[in-house]
Design an enzyme around this catalytic site. Structure first.
Site, PDB file in Angstrom:
ATOM      1  CG  HIS A   1      -1.631   1.315   1.419  1.00 31.75           C
ATOM      2  ND1 HIS A   1      -1.373   2.166   2.484  1.00 31.75           N
ATOM      3  CD2 HIS A   1      -2.582   1.931   0.670  1.00 31.75           C
ATOM      4  CE1 HIS A   1      -2.140   3.232   2.391  1.00 31.75           C
ATOM      5  NE2 HIS A   1      -2.886   3.121   1.315  1.00 31.75           N
ATOM      6  CB  SER A   2       0.889   4.308   0.278  1.00 33.00           C
ATOM      7  OG  SER A   2       1.352   5.627   0.161  1.00 33.00           O
TER       8      SER A   2
END
Length: 247
Positions: A99-100
């Site tokens: 994520h990210s």
């Protein structure tokens, strides 16, 4: 239900939490910048239950140990965190979900170790992209950095005793361009005292002085890759060497 995990690293440990059966297909989950493994608490229960999900805290995040004070946190360091955790879990091939910032790290890991990743899942991230002209050189240099570091750590040995003369001889063997006089000069400044013993740092190796009648490993010594302090060699000592780097 989940379980807490800890993986030892030279500066402490990398923490993680795991869901699912141990025999399930391995999925390693990487959180975003300034987040931690709890990022996946609400997501994992919604995913297939026949997988073994491990969400790690990057170094300096969540319950993982911080790197030493003054040490920067580079993206490649996070990639090496992933490589360490995969090695500790003995995973040869697995799925990466990031994520990210974790997606950037996952993409970089896939680029460096494509043989280890079967699927890449990116959440709010585009992965890791390089210009075609930079690909080959970047891959070769960065993978070599990580592999050599982990190999060096795995080869650390039990400390062994050396006399001052033998320590000098070892330095000369590893550095053919040095004279005996030059080696002795380097050893003088490559030494420091510890509370329980004297230690001599030799090109990334810690050499600890212990009484000659007890040449065994020192009870307390520094282990460092850099030269520390100043201390003069003692004639009535034997030296205990703890390898940290390659000499």
């Amino acid at each position: 239900m989940f379980s807490e995990l800890k993986f030892p690293v030279p500066w402490g440990h990398v923490a993680a939490k795991a869901w699912g059966p141990l025999e399930g297909y391995p999925v390693l989950c990487l959180h975003g910048w300034l987040d931690n493994a709890n990022t996946f608490d609400k997501l994992i229960p919604l995913l297939p239950r026949d997988c073994y999900y491990v969400a790690m805290d990057f170094s300096g995040h969540g319950l993982s140990s911080h790197r030493p004070a003054g040490s920067p946190y580079h993206f490649l360091d996070y990639v090496s965190d992933v490589r360490r955790v995969a090695a500790a879990l003995q995973w040869r091939r697995f799925t990466l979900m990031g994520h990210s910032m974790g997606g950037c790290v996952a993409g970089m890991f896939c680029f460096l170790y494509p043989e280890m990743v079967d699927k890449l899942i990116l959440l709010e991230n585009l992965g890791f992209l390089l210009g075609p002209e930079d690909t080959e050189a970047w891959l070769k240099s960065k993978r070599m950095v990580i592999d050599r570091l982990l190999s060096l750590e795995a080869k650390q040995q039990t400390p062994k005793a050396r006399s001052p003369e033998a320590a000098l001889q070892r330095l000369l063997e590893a550095n053919r361009h040095l004279t005996a006089e030059g080696g002795a000069i380097l050893l003088q400044r490559g030494a420091t005292e510890t509370p329980a013993a004297q230690s001599r740092v030799l090109h990334g190796r810690t050499v600890c002085e212990a009484p000659a009648e007890d040449p065994g490993p020192c009870s307390h010594h520094y282990s460092t890759r850099w030269t520390l302090g100043t201390a003069q060699p003692r004639q009535h000592k034997s030296l205990c060497e703890s390898p940290v780097g390659s000499v």
